[in-house]
Design an enzyme around this catalytic site. Structure first.
Site, PDB file in Angstrom:
ATOM      1  N   LYS A 180      -4.126  49.915   6.103  1.00 54.69           N
ATOM      2  CA  LYS A 180      -4.176  49.950   7.904  1.00 54.69           C
ATOM      3  C   LYS A 180      -3.085  50.138   8.307  1.00 54.69           C
ATOM      4  O   LYS A 180      -1.766  49.111   7.823  1.00 54.69           O
ATOM      5  CB  LYS A 180      -4.970  49.205   8.028  1.00 54.69           C
ATOM      6  CG  LYS A 180      -5.008  49.198   9.646  1.00 54.69           C
ATOM      7  CD  LYS A 180      -5.012  47.798  10.585  1.00 54.69           C
ATOM      8  CE  LYS A 180      -4.330  47.738  11.271  1.00 54.69           C
ATOM      9  NZ  LYS A 180      -4.262  46.425  12.383  1.00 54.69           N
ATOM     10  N   ARG A 229      -3.715  28.625   7.253  1.00 51.52           N
ATOM     11  CA  ARG A 229      -4.215  29.949   7.684  1.00 51.52           C
ATOM     12  C   ARG A 229      -4.985  30.223   5.963  1.00 51.52           C
ATOM     13  O   ARG A 229      -6.385  30.834   6.265  1.00 51.52           O
ATOM     14  CB  ARG A 229      -2.609  30.172   7.335  1.00 51.52           C
ATOM     15  CG  ARG A 229      -2.312  30.607   8.491  1.00 51.52           C
ATOM     16  CD  ARG A 229      -0.922  31.833   8.451  1.00 51.52           C
ATOM     17  NE  ARG A 229      -0.197  31.380   7.475  1.00 51.52           N
ATOM     18  CZ  ARG A 229       0.689  30.722   7.638  1.00 51.52           C
ATOM     19  NH1 ARG A 229       1.061  30.425   9.164  1.00 51.52           N
ATOM     20  NH2 ARG A 229       1.657  30.896   6.446  1.00 51.52           N
ATOM     21  N   LYS A 233      -9.308  54.488  13.305  1.00 52.61           N
ATOM     22  CA  LYS A 233      -8.998  53.251  13.695  1.00 52.61           C
ATOM     23  C   LYS A 233      -8.800  53.468  14.638  1.00 52.61           C
ATOM     24  O   LYS A 233      -7.861  52.841  15.299  1.00 52.61           O
ATOM     25  CB  LYS A 233      -8.383  51.737  12.451  1.00 52.61           C
ATOM     26  CG  LYS A 233      -8.680  50.733  13.949  1.00 52.61           C
ATOM     27  CD  LYS A 233      -8.395  49.291  12.663  1.00 52.61           C
ATOM     28  CE  LYS A 233      -8.987  47.939  13.877  1.00 52.61           C
ATOM     29  NZ  LYS A 233      -8.543  47.338  12.845  1.00 52.61           N
TER      30      LYS A 233
END
Ligand code: 13P
Length: 341
Positions: free
Chosen positions: A136, A45, A221
């Site tokens: 977020k 990752r 968003k």
């Protein structure tokens, strides 16, 4: 760089720039890696994300900020440099996903509520120290009209949670991205998407006002208004643009810092064509750009395939998609530019 919330928000939607959503949870990134035959480990990752963040053409020209997952904001590149420092060196702003995911909403089968408010004040303070200047939180609104999904309770609870999250972010000096995603997975038509998105955004802004959130220091968003995947219909860019802008004019205050769309399962080119069509019918009261996960990363993931030898090709694939979306954010994209890659 200015630490004022409205300046950070403005930088996030600077002309022709948008956000890279690289905040896949460990479960989601494993699904993406399964597709390309790469084992998902902390190192793989890291290698994948380091490849993206070191893609200097894409990062310096087209990307204003990167949404990170908790693991990534703590990770160091192979040479020991914190990944956050690589992002900052490119001129992009580090951000962090802080919700704890969508869980079934008790009493409302098919609806979800996003968790993660407990302890959020302390976590935001930690993320600020690590360099995050925006965050977020994603609320998920599914559509299955025959089953009464979404319920008004789900829309209300999710809007309330988004507002509490946004207020905590601003207290911590962090710009909240508020993401009320109306999913495109269902069998609904475009007008149903419009109606559910309208109910969702109306409730969201009512809650943000009630929570005393400064709208200038927020980014929305949203999903675009389009027909669900299982409807078998693909909405044309012209129709998507017209209905999405009509929706926003009715529900989204001009005061907000800007709008950065999710891609939500659209193909790479659809996500670009629709964003372009939206900007081409401007001027609009807000900047409208991208905050894409899948639509920016599918091509580089495929090109990379977990091999160090493919890093340059993967970075070129990322640069191409970022360039196309840069043009779409300006309303200057054309289909023929896709072939030039
Ligand atoms: P997609 O663009 O893949 O929908 O991801 C964006 C995102 O951040 C969803 O929360």
């Amino acid at each position: 760089m200015s630490e004022r919330l409205e300046d950070i928000a403005a930088a996030m939607v600077a002309d022709g720039k948008g956000l890279l959503a690289a905040d896949e949870s460990s479960g989601t990134i494993k699904k993406r890696f399964d597709v390309i035959g790469v084992e998902s480990t902390a190192d793989s990752r890291r290698d994948y994300r380091e490849m993206m963040f070191r893609a200097s053409e894409a990062m310096t020209k087209y990307i204003s900020g990167v949404i990170l997952y908790d693991e990534t904001i703590h990770q160091k590149a192979a040479d020991g440099t914190p990944l956050v420092d690589i992002i900052k060196a490119s001129g992009a702003i580090p951000g962090i996903k802080v919700d704890a995911g969508a869980k079934p909403l008790a009493g409302f089968p098919g609806d979800t509520i996003t968790e993660g408010l407990d302890g959020l004040r302390e976590r935001l303070a930690d993320y600020y120290k690590l360099g995050a200047r925006f965050a977020k939180w994603r609320a998920v609104i599914d559509i299955d009209v025959s089953k009464g999904v979404p319920s008004a309770t789900s829309i209300g609870s999710n809007a309330h949670a988004l507002a509490r999250y946004a207020a905590l972010c601003q207290e911590a000096g962090i710009v909240p991205i508020v993401e009320p995603e109306v999913l495109m997975d269902g069998a609904h038509d475009i007008d149903t998407c419009y109606e559910i998105s309208k109910a969702t955004l109306t409730k969201l802004y009512t809650e943000l006002y009630a929570a005393r959130v400064a709208l200038e220091g927020t980014i929305l968003k949203p999903n675009m208004v389009l027909a669900g995947k299982k409807s078998g219909k693909v909405s044309s860019p012209g129709e998507v643009a017209e209905k999405t802008i009509k929706l926003f004019r009715e529900t989204v205050p001009a005061a907000i810092g800007g709008i950065a769309f999710l891609s939500g399962g659209q193909s790479d080119e659809e996500a670009t064509a629709n964003l372009n069509a939206i900007n081409a019918i401007g001027p609009h009261p807000w900047k409208l750009t991208f905050s894409y996960g899948r639509a920016l990363q599918a091509a580089p993931q495929k090109a990379w395939g977990g091999k160090a030898a493919n890093v340059a090709a993967a970075q070129a694939a990322f640069a191409h998609r970022a360039h196309m979306n840069h043009l779409a954010a300006l309303g200057q994209w054309q289909p023929k530019l896709e072939q030039a890659a």
